[in-house]
Enzyme design. Structure first.
Site, PDB file in Angstrom:
ATOM      1  N   GLY A  14       0.203  17.392   5.720  1.00 52.81           N
ATOM      2  CA  GLY A  14       0.568  16.301   6.629  1.00 52.81           C
ATOM      3  C   GLY A  14       0.395  16.734   8.077  1.00 52.81           C
ATOM      4  O   GLY A  14       0.522  17.917   8.390  1.00 52.81           O
ATOM      5  N   ARG A  82      -7.470  22.425  -7.113  1.00 51.32           N
ATOM      6  CA  ARG A  82      -7.226  21.192  -7.896  1.00 51.32           C
ATOM      7  C   ARG A  82      -7.833  20.046  -7.110  1.00 51.32           C
ATOM      8  O   ARG A  82      -7.136  19.270  -6.463  1.00 51.32           O
ATOM      9  CB  ARG A  82      -5.715  20.951  -8.066  1.00 51.32           C
ATOM     10  CG  ARG A  82      -5.117  21.572  -9.297  1.00 51.32           C
ATOM     11  CD  ARG A  82      -3.642  21.235  -9.396  1.00 51.32           C
ATOM     12  NE  ARG A  82      -3.392  19.790  -9.497  1.00 51.32           N
ATOM     13  CZ  ARG A  82      -3.545  19.063 -10.591  1.00 51.32           C
ATOM     14  NH1 ARG A  82      -3.953  19.640 -11.702  1.00 51.32           N
ATOM     15  NH2 ARG A  82      -3.283  17.774 -10.591  1.00 51.32           N
ATOM     16  N   ASP A 119       3.382  25.099   3.696  1.00 50.95           N
ATOM     17  CA  ASP A 119       3.371  26.116   2.645  1.00 50.95           C
ATOM     18  C   ASP A 119       2.178  25.977   1.692  1.00 50.95           C
ATOM     19  O   ASP A 119       1.563  26.986   1.331  1.00 50.95           O
ATOM     20  CB  ASP A 119       4.681  26.070   1.860  1.00 50.95           C
ATOM     21  CG  ASP A 119       4.903  27.347   1.096  1.00 50.95           C
ATOM     22  OD1 ASP A 119       4.935  28.417   1.731  1.00 50.95           O
ATOM     23  OD2 ASP A 119       4.985  27.284  -0.146  1.00 50.95           O
ATOM     24  N   THR A 121      -0.865  24.666   2.219  1.00 49.42           N
ATOM     25  CA  THR A 121      -2.110  25.054   2.885  1.00 49.42           C
ATOM     26  C   THR A 121      -2.186  26.573   3.052  1.00 49.42           C
ATOM     27  O   THR A 121      -3.228  27.192   2.831  1.00 49.42           O
ATOM     28  CB  THR A 121      -2.178  24.375   4.279  1.00 49.42           C
ATOM     29  OG1 THR A 121      -2.052  22.966   4.085  1.00 49.42           O
ATOM     30  CG2 THR A 121      -3.459  24.686   5.014  1.00 49.42           C
ATOM     31  N   THR A 142       4.923  22.342  10.403  1.00 47.18           N
ATOM     32  CA  THR A 142       5.585  21.247   9.693  1.00 47.18           C
ATOM     33  C   THR A 142       6.715  20.708  10.557  1.00 47.18           C
ATOM     34  O   THR A 142       7.431  21.491  11.204  1.00 47.18           O
ATOM     35  CB  THR A 142       6.171  21.653   8.321  1.00 47.18           C
ATOM     36  OG1 THR A 142       7.043  20.608   7.876  1.00 47.18           O
ATOM     37  CG2 THR A 142       6.950  22.941   8.342  1.00 47.18           C
ATOM     38  N   ASP A 144       9.235  19.570   9.327  1.00 49.72           N
ATOM     39  CA  ASP A 144      10.457  19.814   8.542  1.00 49.72           C
ATOM     40  C   ASP A 144      11.157  21.129   8.916  1.00 49.72           C
ATOM     41  O   ASP A 144      12.325  21.313   8.590  1.00 49.72           O
ATOM     42  CB  ASP A 144      10.118  19.860   7.044  1.00 49.72           C
ATOM     43  CG  ASP A 144       9.394  18.607   6.570  1.00 49.72           C
ATOM     44  OD1 ASP A 144       9.555  17.561   7.212  1.00 49.72           O
ATOM     45  OD2 ASP A 144       8.662  18.699   5.566  1.00 49.72           O
ATOM     46  N   ASP A 146      10.880  24.013   7.638  1.00 53.89           N
ATOM     47  CA  ASP A 146      11.453  24.593   6.428  1.00 53.89           C
ATOM     48  C   ASP A 146      10.712  25.845   5.937  1.00 53.89           C
ATOM     49  O   ASP A 146      10.820  26.210   4.775  1.00 53.89           O
ATOM     50  CB  ASP A 146      11.494  23.538   5.304  1.00 53.89           C
ATOM     51  CG  ASP A 146      10.107  23.009   4.950  1.00 53.89           C
ATOM     52  OD1 ASP A 146       9.127  23.362   5.640  1.00 53.89           O
ATOM     53  OD2 ASP A 146      10.005  22.238   3.981  1.00 53.89           O
ATOM     54  N   ARG A 179      29.110  -2.379  13.871  1.00 50.78           N
ATOM     55  CA  ARG A 179      28.452  -2.144  12.586  1.00 50.78           C
ATOM     56  C   ARG A 179      28.368  -0.659  12.262  1.00 50.78           C
ATOM     57  O   ARG A 179      28.497   0.188  13.151  1.00 50.78           O
ATOM     58  CB  ARG A 179      27.013  -2.672  12.636  1.00 50.78           C
ATOM     59  CG  ARG A 179      26.913  -4.161  12.509  1.00 50.78           C
ATOM     60  CD  ARG A 179      25.501  -4.613  12.756  1.00 50.78           C
ATOM     61  NE  ARG A 179      25.354  -6.028  12.484  1.00 50.78           N
ATOM     62  CZ  ARG A 179      24.367  -6.782  12.935  1.00 50.78           C
ATOM     63  NH1 ARG A 179      23.427  -6.257  13.707  1.00 50.78           N
ATOM     64  NH2 ARG A 179      24.296  -8.056  12.618  1.00 50.78           N
ATOM     65  N   ARG A 188      11.896  16.376   3.815  1.00 46.39           N
ATOM     66  CA  ARG A 188      11.792  16.780   2.400  1.00 46.39           C
ATOM     67  C   ARG A 188      13.118  17.348   1.905  1.00 46.39           C
ATOM     68  O   ARG A 188      14.144  16.761   2.122  1.00 46.39           O
ATOM     69  CB  ARG A 188      10.670  17.799   2.210  1.00 46.39           C
ATOM     70  CG  ARG A 188       9.344  17.140   2.321  1.00 46.39           C
ATOM     71  CD  ARG A 188       8.259  17.839   1.530  1.00 46.39           C
ATOM     72  NE  ARG A 188       7.051  17.060   1.733  1.00 46.39           N
ATOM     73  CZ  ARG A 188       5.840  17.546   1.897  1.00 46.39           C
ATOM     74  NH1 ARG A 188       5.645  18.833   1.837  1.00 46.39           N
ATOM     75  NH2 ARG A 188       4.831  16.751   2.070  1.00 46.39           N
ATOM     76  N   HIS A 288       7.069   7.744   9.585  1.00 46.20           N
ATOM     77  CA  HIS A 288       6.013   8.550  10.211  1.00 46.20           C
ATOM     78  C   HIS A 288       6.004   8.485  11.731  1.00 46.20           C
ATOM     79  O   HIS A 288       5.215   9.211  12.359  1.00 46.20           O
ATOM     80  CB  HIS A 288       4.651   8.154   9.628  1.00 46.20           C
ATOM     81  CG  HIS A 288       4.522   8.553   8.198  1.00 46.20           C
ATOM     82  ND1 HIS A 288       5.103   7.840   7.188  1.00 46.20           N
ATOM     83  CD2 HIS A 288       3.928   9.624   7.621  1.00 46.20           C
ATOM     84  CE1 HIS A 288       4.861   8.435   6.032  1.00 46.20           C
ATOM     85  NE2 HIS A 288       4.145   9.525   6.263  1.00 46.20           N
ATOM     86  N   GLN A 290       8.100   9.795  13.331  1.00 44.95           N
ATOM     87  CA  GLN A 290       8.508  11.178  13.642  1.00 44.95           C
ATOM     88  C   GLN A 290       7.327  12.137  13.735  1.00 44.95           C
ATOM     89  O   GLN A 290       7.435  13.226  14.282  1.00 44.95           O
ATOM     90  CB  GLN A 290       9.457  11.700  12.540  1.00 44.95           C
ATOM     91  CG  GLN A 290      10.804  11.047  12.554  1.00 44.95           C
ATOM     92  CD  GLN A 290      11.500  11.151  11.206  1.00 44.95           C
ATOM     93  OE1 GLN A 290      12.348  11.999  11.023  1.00 44.95           O
ATOM     94  NE2 GLN A 290      11.162  10.290  10.276  1.00 44.95           N
TER      95      GLN A 290
HETATM   96  O1  F6P Z   1       6.334  17.523   5.303  1.00 48.03           O
HETATM   97  C1  F6P Z   1       6.225  16.591   6.316  1.00 48.03           C
HETATM   98  C2  F6P Z   1       6.612  15.228   5.842  1.00 48.03           C
HETATM   99  O2  F6P Z   1       6.534  14.352   6.944  1.00 48.03           O
HETATM  100  C3  F6P Z   1       7.962  15.138   5.163  1.00 48.03           C
HETATM  101  O3  F6P Z   1       9.030  15.170   6.070  1.00 48.03           O
HETATM  102  C4  F6P Z   1       7.814  13.849   4.402  1.00 48.03           C
HETATM  103  O4  F6P Z   1       8.653  13.821   3.275  1.00 48.03           O
HETATM  104  C5  F6P Z   1       6.366  13.884   3.982  1.00 48.03           C
HETATM  105  O5  F6P Z   1       5.705  14.769   4.861  1.00 48.03           O
HETATM  106  C6  F6P Z   1       5.686  12.545   3.995  1.00 48.03           C
HETATM  107  O6  F6P Z   1       4.407  12.704   3.475  1.00 48.03           O
HETATM  108  P1  F6P Z   1       3.273  11.611   3.568  1.00 48.03           P
HETATM  109  O7  F6P Z   1       2.680  11.688   4.940  1.00 48.03           O
HETATM  110  O8  F6P Z   1       2.334  11.991   2.510  1.00 48.03           O
HETATM  111  O9  F6P Z   1       3.916  10.267   3.355  1.00 48.03           O
END
Ligand code: F6P
Length: 375
Positions: A14, A82, A119, A121, A142, A144, A146, A179, A188, A288, A290
């Site tokens: 991604g 793959r 990870d 890649t 990433t 994330d 992570d 609210r 993830r 996305h 983000q």
């Molecule tokens: O790993 C980055 C990320 O944006 C995650 O936070 C999210 O779960 C995933 O990729 C979304 O993937 P895609 O772009 O395939 O929808």
């Protein structure tokens, strides 16, 4: 002398804000310092299977620092081991296309490959080096955050800024309408974006995968706030969060890789809050947004530092390493040690303790204690 004359570069998985800034840094450092040429591979590893590549010059590097996405394109389906192949009869099957990668690396005259990715890649790069002898240098990426081998990945700070802005905006409308507002963020399995944005945006509740939640302490927090004259609340939910004893929520499955996409847990939590607490609730999935757009300065700097160091390692023949940030220094760690090390939020870590100290609820508390704490 390393003998390195030509370096290939690709972006896999991604995208993340800052990918272009890494490409720019590699191209510039290779031109200004190392005097080696750079070839951009298109579409991640797919470009090496199908031989899609082009020379990258200083002219190509112009304007890349601030540009979101990746000029090379990327794919989270293009694993050469793959690889999706459509047979003449129209049936799609997965084949091992790694020999094409080796052939095309030789055809392009590449002495080394810089792979920028998460990870998956990086693990693929490590395997290409180990099994086929293709020299590889890795750059971690990433939103994330992570990856265990580096303190931070670029893209994370931008995602955090977007998520925090979203929380700030939800805050004012939550307050106006009395609210409960939920914001679902990416990450993830890891709760880093939710945890950091929750602290930065003053969320009343943060729900992350690493701390399974129950609904009662969350409702207790809302009641306690109401009693204090705050009849609105903000909840940030990591997409991977799940209730204690319950399941994660998925929004779909990739038809090629079989990989399941997280998403939708906030709607489930919203329903429960409505039904059990009687609150008016709205939930937003940030998605996305983000990942798109220009990187924030912190990500531009980290991406540039990573790119410059990756170029140095590649041009000086130091292969099999991944660049990483450790204690504010850029270091090289062996790729083989860097992959497969998922970095999750430790429920006892200082960040969680800090959030709890300012009254943030994670959903694992005793409801009575939550109400009592609010005074
Ligand atoms: O790993 C980055 C990320 O944006 C995650 O936070 C999210 O779960 C995933 O990729 C979304 O993937 P895609 O772009 O395939 O929808």
């Amino acid at each position: 002398m390393s003998g390195v004359r030509r370096i290939g570069i690709l972006t896999g998985g991604g995208d993340a804000p800052g990918l272009n800034a890494v490409i720019r840094a590699v191209v510039k450092a290779c031109a200004y310092i190392h005097k080696v040429s750079v070839v951009g591979i298109t579409g991640g590893y797919a470009g090496l299977v199908e031989l899609k590549a082009r020379e990258l010059t200083l002219d190509d590097a112009g304007g890349l620092l601030v540009r979101g996405g990746t000029i090379l394109g990327t794919s989270n389906r293009a694993n050469p081991y793959r690889y999706p192949y459509v047979r003449p009869d129209g049936v799609e099957e997965m084949i091992d296309a790694s020999s094409s990668v080796k052939r095309n690396v030789d055809k392009l005259g590449l002495d080394c490959l810089i792979v920028i990715g998460g990870d998956g890649t990086l693990a693929c790069g490590e395997r290409l080096q180990r099994e086929l002898g293709i020299p590889v240098v890795g750059v971690p990426k990433t939103i994330d955050n992570d990856l265990g081998a580096t303190n931070y990945t670029f893209g994370f700070a931008t995602a955090l800024e977007v998520a925090t802005n979203a929380l700030d905006r939800l805050h004012t409308t939550a307050e106006s309408h009395h609210r409960v507002m939920l914001l679902e963020v990416m990450g993830r399995e890891a709760g880093w974006i939710a945890l950091h944005a929750g602290i930065a945006g003053g969320a009343d509740v943060i729900l992350i995968r690493e701390i399974p939640f129950k609904i009662e302490p969350i409702l207790a927090k809302f009641r306690a706030r109401e009693r204090r004259g705050r009849p609105f609340s903000l909840v940030v939910v990591a997409e991977g969060a799940a209730p204690a004893g319950g399941e994660q929520v998925f929004s779909g499955q990739d038809t090629v890789t079989g990989w399941k996409r997280l998403g939708g847990v906030s709607a489930q939590v919203a329903r429960e809050i409505e039904e059990k607490g009687g609150y008016e609730v709205r939930s937003t999935i940030l998605g996305h947004i983000q990942r798109g757009g220009s990187p924030v300065p912190v990500d531009r700097i980290l991406a540039t530092r990573f790119g410059v160091e990756a170029a140095r390692l590649a041009a000086t023949g130091q292969f099999g390493f991944m660049v990483a940030l450790r204690d504010d220094e850029i270091v090289a760690v062996p790729l083989v040690d860097a992959i497969g090390k998922l970095k999750l939020v430790d429920p006892g870590c200082q960040m969680v303790v800090t959030a709890r100290a300012v009254g943030t609820v994670f959903g694992d508390e005793d409801p009575e204690a939550v109400e009592a704490a609010e005074g």
